[in-house]
Design a protein around this motif. Sequence first.
Motif, short mmCIF file in Angstrom:
data_model
loop_
_atom_site.label_atom_id
_atom_site.label_comp_id
_atom_site.label_asym_id
_atom_site.label_seq_id
_atom_site.Cartn_x
_atom_site.Cartn_y
_atom_site.Cartn_z
N ASN A 1 0.83 -1.21 0.00
CA ASN A 1 0.00 0.00 0.00
C ASN A 1 0.86 1.25 0.00
O ASN A 1 0.61 2.20 -0.75
CB ASN A 1 -0.89 0.02 1.25
CG ASN A 1 -2.19 -0.69 1.00
OD1 ASN A 1 -2.52 -0.94 -0.15
ND2 ASN A 1 -2.91 -1.01 2.05
N LEU B 1 0.97 4.30 -2.75
CA LEU B 1 0.70 5.69 -2.43
C LEU B 1 1.90 6.56 -2.78
O LEU B 1 1.74 7.68 -3.28
CB LEU B 1 0.35 5.82 -0.95
CG LEU B 1 -1.00 5.18 -0.62
CD1 LEU B 1 -1.24 5.16 0.89
CD2 LEU B 1 -2.12 5.93 -1.32
N ARG C 1 1.69 9.66 -5.40
CA ARG C 1 2.13 11.02 -5.14
C ARG C 1 3.11 11.48 -6.20
O ARG C 1 3.04 12.59 -6.69
CB ARG C 1 2.78 11.10 -3.75
CG ARG C 1 2.69 12.50 -3.13
CD ARG C 1 3.46 12.56 -1.86
NE ARG C 1 4.88 12.30 -2.09
CZ ARG C 1 5.87 12.95 -1.47
NH1 ARG C 1 5.58 13.89 -0.57
NH2 ARG C 1 7.11 12.69 -1.71
N SER D 1 -4.59 9.41 -9.29
CA SER D 1 -5.24 8.73 -8.17
C SER D 1 -5.34 7.22 -8.35
O SER D 1 -6.00 6.55 -7.58
CB SER D 1 -6.64 9.32 -7.97
OG SER D 1 -7.38 9.11 -9.14
N HIS E 1 -4.09 5.45 -5.25
CA HIS E 1 -5.03 5.45 -4.14
C HIS E 1 -6.09 4.40 -4.34
O HIS E 1 -6.48 3.69 -3.42
CB HIS E 1 -5.68 6.83 -4.00
CG HIS E 1 -4.68 7.90 -3.69
ND1 HIS E 1 -4.23 8.79 -4.65
CD2 HIS E 1 -4.02 8.22 -2.55
CE1 HIS E 1 -3.35 9.60 -4.11
NE2 HIS E 1 -3.19 9.28 -2.83
#
Lengths: 594, 103, 731
Positions: free
Chosen positions: B46, B50, B54, B59, B62
């Motif tokens: 995860n 992420l 970034r 997205s 995410h």
Amino acid sequence: MNSIYDSRILNLVIFSPLLVAGLLAFLPKNEKGQIRALTLAGMVLNLLTCLWAWSRFIPSSPVEFQLEYRLAWIDDIGLSYHVGVDGLSMALVLLTGILGPLVVLSSWTFVDERVKEFHLALLVLQTAMLGAVCAVDTLLFFVFFEAMLVPMYLLIGVWGSEERQMAAMKFFLYTMVGSVLMLVALLAVYFLAAPSGLRSFDYSTLYNGLMSANRELAQYLKTNPGGDGAGLSATALALLRFGPWLFLAFALAFAIKVPMFPLHTWLPDAHVQAPVAGSIVLAGVMLKMGTYGFWRFAIPLFPVAARQFQMLLAALAVVGIVYGAFMCLAQRDIKKLIAYSSVSHLGYCMLGMAAFTAEGATGSAYQMLNHGVSTSALFLLFGFLYERRHARLMSDYGGLAKVMPVYAAFFLIVTFSSVAVPGTNGFVGEFLVLLGSYKSNLPLWMSVVATTAVVLGAAYMLWMVQKVFFGQVTHQENLTLKDLGRREVVAALPFIVLIVVMGLRPQPFLDVLNHSTNRYIARAQYAAGEGPSDDSKVRVLVRPLPKLAVAQASPTPAPSAPSVPAPVQLPARPLRLQPVQPQLQPAQPQPATP
Amino acid sequence: MLQTVPTAHYLILAAVLFCLGMLGVLLRRNALVVFMCIELMLNAANLTFLAFARERGDSVGHLSAFFIIAVAAAEAAVGLAIVIAVFRSRGTVNIEEIQSMKH
Amino acid sequence: MEKLQLFFQTSPVDPTAAGHALWLIIALPLLGALISGVFGKIIGRQNTHLVAVGAVGGSFLMSLLVFWAINDFRSSAGSPFGPISYAVGADFGTWFSAGSFKVTFGLTADHLSGSMLLVITGVGFLIHLYSTGYMSHDAGYWRFFAYLNLFIAAMLTLVLADSLPLLFVGWEGVGLCSYLLIGFWYDDAQKAFAGRKAFITNRIGDFGFLVAAFLTVLVVESITQLPVASLNRAGADGAMVASRYAQGVSARGALSMPVLEETARILPNLLTQEIATGPLKGLAYGTALTIILLLFLLGAAGKSAQIPLYVWLPDAMAGPTPVSALIHAATMVTSGIYLFCRLSYLVVLSPTAMAVIALIGASTALVAALIAFTQTGIKKVLAYSTVSQLGFMFLGIGVGAFWAAFLHVVTHAFFKACLFLGAGSVMHGNADEEDITRLGGVRKEMPVTWATFLIATLAITGIVPLSGFFSKDAILHAAHVNGIAGFEWAGHLAYWLGVVTAAGTSFYMMRLYFLTFEGERAKDAKTPHAHESSPVMTGPLVVLAVLSVVALVHGLPIMHVQRGGTTVTQALMENFLDPVFRTTNDLVAQKQFLVLPKEEHGLLGAYVQAWLIAVVAGALAFFVYRRYLPAVKKLPAALEPLRKFSFNKFYVDEVYTALIVRPLTFVARAAYRLVDAVLIDGVMVRGTAWVTKQTGAVLRYLQTGDAQMYAAVMAVALAGGLVWALMRVMP
């Protein structure tokens, strides 16, 4: 060719049995009569659609795949639901359609356990077989080809005789070995035939993509036999290196299905153990998938490799013919004898194909139909006997002609068809195959050896007939056997009619097969580097993938019109992870095709 | 432009977490602990997602992280249920003692 | 005479119309077969008789009309190479075609097939009539007449066919009916076996026929590929020949009779040339032709019971007697001779083939006669006599006396049918007794049968002036005077074999006659008194006996023809068949492979010689069986082994069983047990399964059940893969 229905007939042909199967699922289990009647009605309906398709098929039309229908399926890998029939597949569709109702009739009283499941299996099998012969997309063909296995496995394994488990397993594993290899080869061809983005499993893409490379390779090999391929295009080079292997992978899958010597040992077991319906379908249609596969895929896609292995194919075919006949002479089990006679007869199909002459190819195609009629009829008739006596050995019978005269008459006529007495269908096929083989570049002695089966065939079939029908009745229980009933006569009569009609008036059938044969030969010649380099005669022309999810009933492209190579008609789209939406939205603009 | 933690640091942290989790899975004998280590590995993944999200400024990462969280929750539910069932029937959650699926 | 000729040459039916109606001749018996076979049981015995006999009778009437039409001035059959005079015919469309090959439903009746038509339907009609009496007690009458009608249809197809594949339909069709009829009483396994033996032996012949037909296609196709210049011949320019030939092949197919005849016209100049294209490349045309003819000979030997395939015919006597008369004496067994008469133009181009045919024929004739000496079954003797007479016909073919061979076909059809029907009548009247040693003295009790049998016997032994004398003598005469180029010795050998056989024929036929009809009734006869058969059976006997006499006119040398300035005397049949053999005669004159006598030999001397042979041998038979044996009761011990050897048919069947049937069956069984069961199924298939299973058995110990170990392996593998990938990217 402009009725809106024409492009949908094949869907009806393929899926009407499945539809009926859906209805059948709602019937209660113990309503056996209703189940049988509904299945019969479904099969008759299916036959009617097949006849409709036959009537709409134009033998003289230059269009290769008629009654075509195409629908996008999994666009990203270039898979489409694409069906169409040429002469050979049309004929096989008709054969399958005709066998359908007869199969149901044949097992009307034979199967009394799990009746519903049995008939479901029959209907699903019918759909799978029809789908396989109609498929123009190779992956679709593969799906149907594999789908046939399951119901047939169940037919043998559930409703078979005492050794059914073993036979079903053997049948399944044998066939799977071949088809797995074929799948690998199919993927290789998929990547080979077109550059990334234009790839598709469609027959046209695969064939057209390899066509010129094959010719290039053949011409190269003519001048430098055994060369390492320097100066060849990338595709031709790949074909030089891997073509033989790919061909062998395809050939193995189909050779098992045919079955060719020495891959035939599953057949006697499967036939002996299968219920009568299974035997009929197996002999009548499923074995044809092997020869059909050679005809449609293995040989046209790899003509150069096919030429390299021509002697091997022909030799195995001839060995199969003679060996099968010899095996028959050693049998005591009637069903086994008929099964081995299939090996012999299908050897003729393969020999005709491996001869690469017009006569041989026509004979081969015709022999497929003949075998479907004669051998199915033999299994059907023997099924009636087995139902009465539950014995398969010749020594269990004897003198039946006295007890069951009508049955004996039917059996004799079918026997003569199987022995290829002129005037029956068998003769035309065998004659043409042998003629084609004599005219081909195969060594003469090979053809002469193949011809000896004329004698052997008569020897084993008549031996069996004598053992079963002539002489005194040797077993008490045979004295009370009932002759054929009305239902059984109805089931057997169409075979007799077909045997005579196909023997005396073969030309209408040959006309239907004619264009297929010519294409088969033209493709073999083109790829052998013979004839003009103009590829318009051999290129596969199909309708483009429709823009929308629903195919418009647009007329099939006339070949006289300037043709567009099929691969280009698939929109070039990079393989990216993205929602598979565009096909579903009518308004989505598509990249214009040139 | 604000000074931010470089993506590489996140990745290193994620790798360390992942390795810790893996070692736990391979070495610990208690099924519950093994289970928690698996969660650790998932969370390392995860974190990687992420970090890249970034970096790229979109997205999709995410999305994946949420997906993983959902899967992890489901997995935890099923896995714990199994552990409890095993404990009830065998009286232990020691992995070495519940090797019944062999040759 | 003029008026008579005019009458015969103006047919009441338009010849063209007759040609287009030819199919009816075949269709009628076919319909009869269908009705008798499917509805025979329902419509009853009398109606079945009516249908079956009526169908053949109608066919006979139509054949008469067609025969008349053939003789018409106007008659001509179309062919791609110009009309054929004295023939009628029509093409009824394509049967099947593929690639460059084509077969049409073409039927042609000329003088040769026209005569066969009359024989088949005429004798067939009589035998149908006879059968209504002979089979009057058999429950399977409907089957019998269906088969018999079907046979007639197939035989008519055989003779009317205009191409080899269509001829083959009839060829196999008659074999099929023969199979069904020999095994008619199928509940006797022996009889069913005889039928099967006949069919399979015939099939061996058919194998030869098929191969020959395929090779013929190759030869024809190679001729179409030849350069135009090599097709030049007298009276025709190569380009014209080539284009007409190509047209003919594409219109009627490579195996149609007109194309074959044209091929024969083209071949003489090519015989030594090598075939340039196709699979036969490198073979000389002459050699190819010889191979083809020898293969056709194999086919004909199967159907016409010649060495080495004659063994089926004697066994075929298991069938009902009318069948033996119709199929195994008069019609089917002569189809080999018919085939060679049809292909006579090819035969005369190959001296080797001619010599082989003559020798095969002569030796078959002799061997069969020797076996016939000692047989005791009345039908067995007749069967071997048939084989022997067929040998004579082949001898005639071999020495180029096609008309004589065909004349013998016709006369033989009459007298042998009469003999068989007579034998049937004897059996019918003597409680189905077949053994001639248990008959005797039948003469007084069956006068009509006796008289007709005697006439037919005299005809077959060759007593002047019965028909058999003329036909047999014509063959022997031709063997005597004609020379096969390069194989003169074969002609002479065949001639002497023929003469010996002629004497033998006389001997065994008189033996048969004496033992059956003369002397005292045997003590162990089944019934003390024979009874004469009904008129429906004796009627055909009388007609056939009359025909055996009347047919002699065909053999009379009464036609005087102008040939190259001199007057040649021809027998009636020779003259009649002249249009059929025109090409053949031209080729004989051109190539001289068959050396015809320069001057005419006096026939009278030959006649006297032949007559003497027959009389002496007959007298010997009289002495042995009427005087010597009844007195001494027993054969001298020295002759006993010979008798046994002959009685057991020289053990040919046993030899074939030992040399061919047994080994083949053994190979089949062995291959099944060894190759199929052990090698393929055992080693390969089950072997694969075994290896899989064993591998699994070993590998399963890797399955420890320790989940963490699995995970560790997975992790190591992943890490390893990662490292490997990294090393690939980063050098």
